[in-house]
Design a protein around this motif. Structure first.
Motif, PDB file in Angstrom:
ATOM      1  N   GLN A 278      42.727  46.104 -13.557  1.00 31.75           N
ATOM      2  CA  GLN A 278      43.872  46.861 -14.056  1.00 31.75           C
ATOM      3  C   GLN A 278      43.523  48.319 -14.348  1.00 31.75           C
ATOM      4  OE1 GLN A 278      44.853  44.400 -17.405  1.00 31.75           O
ATOM      5  NE2 GLN A 278      43.428  45.415 -18.786  1.00 31.75           N
TER       6      GLN A 278
ATOM      7  N   HIS B 201      45.766  44.217  -9.825  1.00 30.97           N
ATOM      8  CA  HIS B 201      45.945  42.926 -10.489  1.00 30.97           C
ATOM      9  C   HIS B 201      45.689  41.775  -9.508  1.00 30.97           C
ATOM     10  CE1 HIS B 201      47.554  44.487 -14.317  1.00 30.97           C
ATOM     11  NE2 HIS B 201      48.009  45.466 -13.556  1.00 30.97           N
TER      12      HIS B 201
ATOM     13  N   LYS C 192      44.510  36.322 -19.347  1.00 28.82           N
ATOM     14  CA  LYS C 192      45.023  37.033 -20.515  1.00 28.82           C
ATOM     15  C   LYS C 192      45.804  38.289 -20.150  1.00 28.82           C
ATOM     16  CE  LYS C 192      41.200  35.458 -23.439  1.00 28.82           C
ATOM     17  NZ  LYS C 192      40.025  35.866 -24.259  1.00 28.82           N
ATOM     18  N   CYS C 193      45.888  38.609 -18.863  1.00 30.17           N
ATOM     19  CA  CYS C 193      46.613  39.811 -18.443  1.00 30.17           C
ATOM     20  C   CYS C 193      48.115  39.564 -18.561  1.00 30.17           C
ATOM     21  CB  CYS C 193      46.232  40.180 -17.009  1.00 30.17           C
ATOM     22  SG  CYS C 193      47.088  41.636 -16.382  1.00 30.17           S
ATOM     23  N   GLU C 194      48.786  40.393 -19.331  1.00 29.27           N
ATOM     24  CA  GLU C 194      50.221  40.207 -19.561  1.00 29.27           C
ATOM     25  C   GLU C 194      51.018  40.420 -18.289  1.00 29.27           C
ATOM     26  OE1 GLU C 194      53.760  42.001 -22.457  1.00 29.27           O
ATOM     27  OE2 GLU C 194      51.671  42.638 -22.680  1.00 29.27           O
ATOM     28  N   THR C 195      50.641  41.424 -17.493  1.00 33.08           N
ATOM     29  CA  THR C 195      51.372  41.706 -16.260  1.00 33.08           C
ATOM     30  C   THR C 195      51.241  40.571 -15.264  1.00 33.08           C
ATOM     31  OG1 THR C 195      50.926  44.053 -16.595  1.00 33.08           O
ATOM     32  CG2 THR C 195      51.661  43.388 -14.414  1.00 33.08           C
ATOM     33  N   CYS C 196      50.035  40.018 -15.159  1.00 26.56           N
ATOM     34  CA  CYS C 196      49.834  38.901 -14.231  1.00 26.56           C
ATOM     35  C   CYS C 196      50.653  37.686 -14.639  1.00 26.56           C
ATOM     36  CB  CYS C 196      48.347  38.541 -14.157  1.00 26.56           C
ATOM     37  SG  CYS C 196      47.322  39.800 -13.362  1.00 26.56           S
ATOM     38  N   GLN C 197      50.736  37.423 -15.935  1.00 26.53           N
ATOM     39  CA  GLN C 197      51.509  36.274 -16.397  1.00 26.53           C
ATOM     40  C   GLN C 197      53.007  36.504 -16.218  1.00 26.53           C
ATOM     41  OE1 GLN C 197      49.793  33.600 -17.177  1.00 26.53           O
ATOM     42  NE2 GLN C 197      47.946  34.821 -16.836  1.00 26.53           N
ATOM     43  N   MET C 198      53.439  37.759 -16.304  1.00 26.47           N
ATOM     44  CA  MET C 198      54.869  38.052 -16.209  1.00 26.47           C
ATOM     45  C   MET C 198      55.377  37.899 -14.775  1.00 26.47           C
ATOM     46  SD  MET C 198      56.818  41.517 -17.425  1.00 26.47           S
ATOM     47  CE  MET C 198      56.065  41.336 -19.052  1.00 26.47           C
TER      48      MET C 198
END
Length: 252
Positions: free
Chosen positions: A192, A198, A228-234
């Motif tokens: 990131q 990502h 734990k990456c927020e963008t990846c989970q979103m």
């Protein structure tokens, strides 16, 4: 004409892209200062497909081959820029000496010596490298028999160059062994950072290894970063499977 393989660095230096990092701003200012000593200077980006000279030099460095005639080698041990020193604020008591502020000023020699001592402490080899270096340099093994066998077995894939531990990859490239903290920072920057996209855990680990770095917990660190990456989970692909097992409905 100066050619570079980093399009971002070239754009930031030629003022076509804003430099956000303090380090990059310092390098750009130094370039502007040195540019005045020449009649003209320009940076141009060279793509990976056209950068055969850099690939050839990288292969020479990874294989520790002799430098061919006509190629000049310069080893740079210090940065060209001077990092900004941070002034430490100390709350003074009413009865304190006004001259005590000199102890926290950036130009204070005592403060520089303390900073140099801190750097020396941080330069100690990480724990996972110590058994390998001790065995390969001084033939010292751990007291535990199982651990000693493990160190002897793993040492066959490593070598020591100028006091630094390197791992021989399956492609013949020497990968410099780094600490777990440095490896985590490299993975975070690949995942990131400025040029990060990502990617998945195996992809960013492969990029780090191809760049010439190695540490044993790379895959686990990458999986933790991605999870734990927020963008990846979103924006990750959502499973369409039901949350619970399907139940049959009896037909009368």
């Amino acid at each position: 004409m100066i050619y570079g393989d980093s399009n971002l660095v070239v754009q930031q230096t030629m003022m076509t892209c804003d430099a956000v990092s303090d380090t990059m701003i310092a390098y750009r200012d130094m370039y502007n200062t040195l540019e005045g000593t020449y009649d003209g200077c320009e940076l141009a980006h060279v793509s990976r497909a056209s950068n055969e000279e850099a690939d050839h030099l990288a292969n020479l460095g990874s294989t520790r081959a002799a430098v061919p005639p006509g190629v000049f080698l310069e080893i740079i041990h210090q940065r060209s820029i001077k990092e900004n020193n941070v002034t430490i604020s100390v709350k003074k008591s009413p009865n304190s000496d006004p001259t005590a502020d000199s102890a926290v000023l950036p130009d204070n020699p005592a403060n520089e010596q303390a900073a140099a001592g801190a750097v020396e402490v941080l330069a100690i080899e990480p724990t996972w490298m110590k058994p390998l270096l001790a065995y390969m340099l001084e033939q010292e093994l751990p007291e535990d028999t199982t651990e000693a066998r493990r160190v002897m077995r793993r040492s066959k894939a490593f070598t020591v160059i100028n006091g630094k531990l390197y791992k021989r990859s399956v492609f013949g490239i020497f990968q410099r062994c780094i600490s777990l903290e440095e490896g985590h920072d490299i993975l975070l920057d690949i995942h990131q950072g400025t040029c990060g996209h990502h990617a998945g855990s195996k992809t960013i680990v492969a990029k780090a290894f191809r760049a010439g770095f190695y540490w044993p917990t790379a895959l686990l660190d990458a999986q933790a970063i991605v999870s734990k990456c927020e963008t990846c989970q979103m924006f990750a692909t959502k499973p369409h499977a039901p949350a619970s097992e399907l139940k049959t409905t009896p037909i009368a």
